[in-house]
Design an enzyme around this catalytic site. Structure first.
Site, PDB file in Angstrom:
ATOM      1  N   ASN A   9     106.299  81.123 -10.289  1.00 32.19           N
ATOM      2  CA  ASN A   9     106.761  82.320  -9.578  1.00 32.19           C
ATOM      3  C   ASN A   9     106.746  83.474 -10.573  1.00 32.19           C
ATOM      4  O   ASN A   9     107.586  83.567 -11.455  1.00 32.19           O
ATOM      5  CB  ASN A   9     108.182  82.065  -9.045  1.00 32.19           C
ATOM      6  CG  ASN A   9     108.721  83.236  -8.246  1.00 32.19           C
ATOM      7  OD1 ASN A   9     108.103  84.311  -8.202  1.00 32.19           O
ATOM      8  ND2 ASN A   9     109.862  83.044  -7.623  1.00 32.19           N
ATOM      9  N   ARG A  86     103.896  81.162  -5.866  1.00 28.32           N
ATOM     10  CA  ARG A  86     104.470  82.056  -4.877  1.00 28.32           C
ATOM     11  C   ARG A  86     103.626  83.334  -4.872  1.00 28.32           C
ATOM     12  O   ARG A  86     103.423  83.948  -5.933  1.00 28.32           O
ATOM     13  CB  ARG A  86     105.907  82.391  -5.255  1.00 28.32           C
ATOM     14  CG  ARG A  86     106.489  83.407  -4.330  1.00 28.32           C
ATOM     15  CD  ARG A  86     107.872  83.812  -4.733  1.00 28.32           C
ATOM     16  NE  ARG A  86     108.337  84.835  -3.814  1.00 28.32           N
ATOM     17  CZ  ARG A  86     109.125  85.843  -4.166  1.00 28.32           C
ATOM     18  NH1 ARG A  86     109.558  85.948  -5.403  1.00 28.32           N
ATOM     19  NH2 ARG A  86     109.496  86.721  -3.283  1.00 28.32           N
ATOM     20  N   HIS A 175     110.390  86.810   2.411  1.00 26.03           N
ATOM     21  CA  HIS A 175     111.291  85.655   2.242  1.00 26.03           C
ATOM     22  C   HIS A 175     110.935  84.534   3.222  1.00 26.03           C
ATOM     23  O   HIS A 175     111.795  83.706   3.572  1.00 26.03           O
ATOM     24  CB  HIS A 175     112.770  86.028   2.499  1.00 26.03           C
ATOM     25  CG  HIS A 175     113.377  86.968   1.499  1.00 26.03           C
ATOM     26  ND1 HIS A 175     114.273  87.948   1.863  1.00 26.03           N
ATOM     27  CD2 HIS A 175     113.222  87.072   0.174  1.00 26.03           C
ATOM     28  CE1 HIS A 175     114.658  88.616   0.786  1.00 26.03           C
ATOM     29  NE2 HIS A 175     114.024  88.106  -0.255  1.00 26.03           N
ATOM     30  N   ARG A 236     118.205  98.175  -3.023  1.00 21.53           N
ATOM     31  CA  ARG A 236     117.384  98.754  -1.955  1.00 21.53           C
ATOM     32  C   ARG A 236     118.266  99.195  -0.789  1.00 21.53           C
ATOM     33  O   ARG A 236     119.212  98.502  -0.429  1.00 21.53           O
ATOM     34  CB  ARG A 236     116.357  97.731  -1.453  1.00 21.53           C
ATOM     35  CG  ARG A 236     115.190  97.540  -2.398  1.00 21.53           C
ATOM     36  CD  ARG A 236     114.280  96.417  -1.967  1.00 21.53           C
ATOM     37  NE  ARG A 236     114.468  95.242  -2.797  1.00 21.53           N
ATOM     38  CZ  ARG A 236     113.939  94.040  -2.549  1.00 21.53           C
ATOM     39  NH1 ARG A 236     113.200  93.854  -1.476  1.00 21.53           N
ATOM     40  NH2 ARG A 236     114.159  93.035  -3.361  1.00 21.53           N
ATOM     41  N   GLU A 380     113.129  77.420  -2.200  1.00 23.72           N
ATOM     42  CA  GLU A 380     111.744  77.858  -2.001  1.00 23.72           C
ATOM     43  C   GLU A 380     110.787  77.066  -2.892  1.00 23.72           C
ATOM     44  O   GLU A 380     109.663  76.778  -2.502  1.00 23.72           O
ATOM     45  CB  GLU A 380     111.632  79.354  -2.296  1.00 23.72           C
ATOM     46  CG  GLU A 380     112.337  80.208  -1.260  1.00 23.72           C
ATOM     47  CD  GLU A 380     112.802  81.541  -1.807  1.00 23.72           C
ATOM     48  OE1 GLU A 380     113.764  81.550  -2.621  1.00 23.72           O
ATOM     49  OE2 GLU A 380     112.233  82.573  -1.430  1.00 23.72           O
TER      50      GLU A 380
END
Ligand code: AMP
Length: 398
Positions: A9, A86, A175, A236, A380
């Site tokens: 990742n 990923r 996601h 964010r 994940e």
């Protein structure tokens, strides 16, 4: 000898690695940070001593150093049999994971315009492992792929149609690997099949998104063209009035600067003026820091509104699921969010919520709740390892 699967990742300045055995048990993981700077460092989980990296180490240098360290440690005895990456954006091209070849790499490169901060770094990780292990099958697992089932009414913006036709401007969602994991894990915990399980899944970490998953398929989600839309996040803003750009232009702030602020200086950090970290904000709020209290309040209220919004895509609801650093650990956020949704019939069990569902198969709802509420630690990496193994087996080299 045991076949291992390596999961990679790559972030803009970081690299996370995990190695699984063929029974998909994680055997080791590591993190390298501040890559390409003179403060680059790497650490293997559970090992006190950092792994030495040269100053300015690149993703490739860190990867090589960590793989050597795994080998010296005895955790990796041979080259991996499959590698899973990923990849953030698969555009409309990728509805599922893909075995990497030149065509797939070109398509990922073509999607870079949609994720200029992410896809190029993901590609640099791919290039590093391909250099190091040219004969090992490699697989890309996309954050967007699980949401490619969104119906047109959920993925279209109400914009001139040419924006979609010519530039692929639409809602993609992110996601996806985590939302997929939650849907499968929720079905397992509820003793149902994924294809008959409908959930609302809330991934609440530094980035936050929520999805409606009907009969195992993603039908709506809060993130859009980019991972900026939707919920309040660490730095964010999530949703804002698009008129903000013109308003701030009138104050002399160009769109590029507003974009930076919305991504890096807003959300929990912007509201609290202190931190993007929910745990710190909860401590500050407990000590009477009003801006931190407000940040948590805005975060939870926006999330509650989105839970309601996701209901529009479902005909039944088998569970509301929380995951991510905040979703898994913050009983306060879960309690405060669901306190806005009493009208819909959500009720938490105070003790189960305080234990993060650890002793109750993830369940944190009370006996009188209209819907089950679950806490499910996301994984994940496991999904990426599973996909890498599955697709590598189709090449019959594993
Ligand atoms: P992630 O990106 O999934 O690692 O999540 C990071 C977020 O989870 C940060 O805002 C952390 O403060 C938050 N977090 C982790 N543990 C806790 C906790 N015990 N209580 C509240 N927030 C937490």
């Amino acid at each position: 000898m045991e076949a291992n699967i390596l999961v990679v990742n790559c972030g803009s300045s970081s690299l996370k690695l995990a190695v699984f055995n063929s029974r998909l048990e994680k055997i080791v993981s590591a993190l390298a940070e501040r890559l390409d700077t003179d403060e680059a460092f790497a650490r293997i989980a559970g090992v006190d001593e950092p792994t030495a990296l040269p100053s300015g180490a690149s993703h490739q240098t860190a990867l090589r150093a960590l793989m050597d360290a795994f080998r010296n440690q005895g955790t990796l005895k041979q080259d991996p049999a499959a590698i899973g990456h990923r990849v953030v954006h698969g555009g409309e091209t990728f509805r599922e994971a893909a075995l990497l070849d030149e065509d797939v790499i070109k398509s990922i490169t073509d999607c870079s315009g949609l994720a200029p901060l992410h896809n190029p770094v993901n590609l640099s990780g791919i290039s590093a492992t391909r250099n190091l292990y040219p004969h090992v099958p490699q697989v890309a697992v996309f954050d967007t792929a699980f949401h490619q089932t969104l119906p047109p009414r959920a993925f279209h913006y109400a914009l001139p149609e040419a924006y979609y036709r010519d530039w692929a401007v639409r809602r993609y969602g992110f996601h996806g690997t985590s939302h997929y994991f939650m849907s499968r894990e929720a079905a397992r915990l509820l003793d149902r099949t994924p294809a008959t399980t409908s959930i609302i899944s809330a991934h609440l970490g530094n980035g936050c998104s929520i999805s409606a998953i009907r009969d195992g398929i993603s039908v709506d989600t809060s993130m859009g063209l980019t991972p900026l839309e939707g919920l309040v996040m660490g730095t964010r803003s999530g949703d804002v009035d698009p008129g903000l750009f013109d308003f701030l232009a009138g104050k002399g702030i160009p769109a590029s600067e507003v974009h930076e602020v919305l991504n890096k200086e807003s959300g929990l950090l912007g509201l609290s003026g202190q931190s993007n970290d929910m745990r710190s904000l909860c401590d500050l709020a407990d000590h009477g820091h009003k801006p931190s209290e407000l940040a948590i309040d805005v975060f939870c209220f926006r999330l509650a509104k989105y839970v309601g919004a996701m209901m529009a895509s479902l005909t039944t609801l088998d569970a509301l699921v929380f995951t991510g650093g905040i979703g898994e650990n913050s009983s306060r956020v879960r309690h405060q969010t669901l306190s806005h949704l009493r009208l819909l019939g959500f009720e938490l069990d105070h003790d189960l919520n305080n234990c993060n569902g650890l002793y109750s198969d993830g369940r944190i709802d009370s006996a009188s709740s209209r819907f089950p509420v679950l806490v499910i630690p996301t994984n994940e990496e496991l999904v990426i390892a599973r996909e890498a193994l599955r697709l590598a087996e189709t090449t019959q080299t594993v």
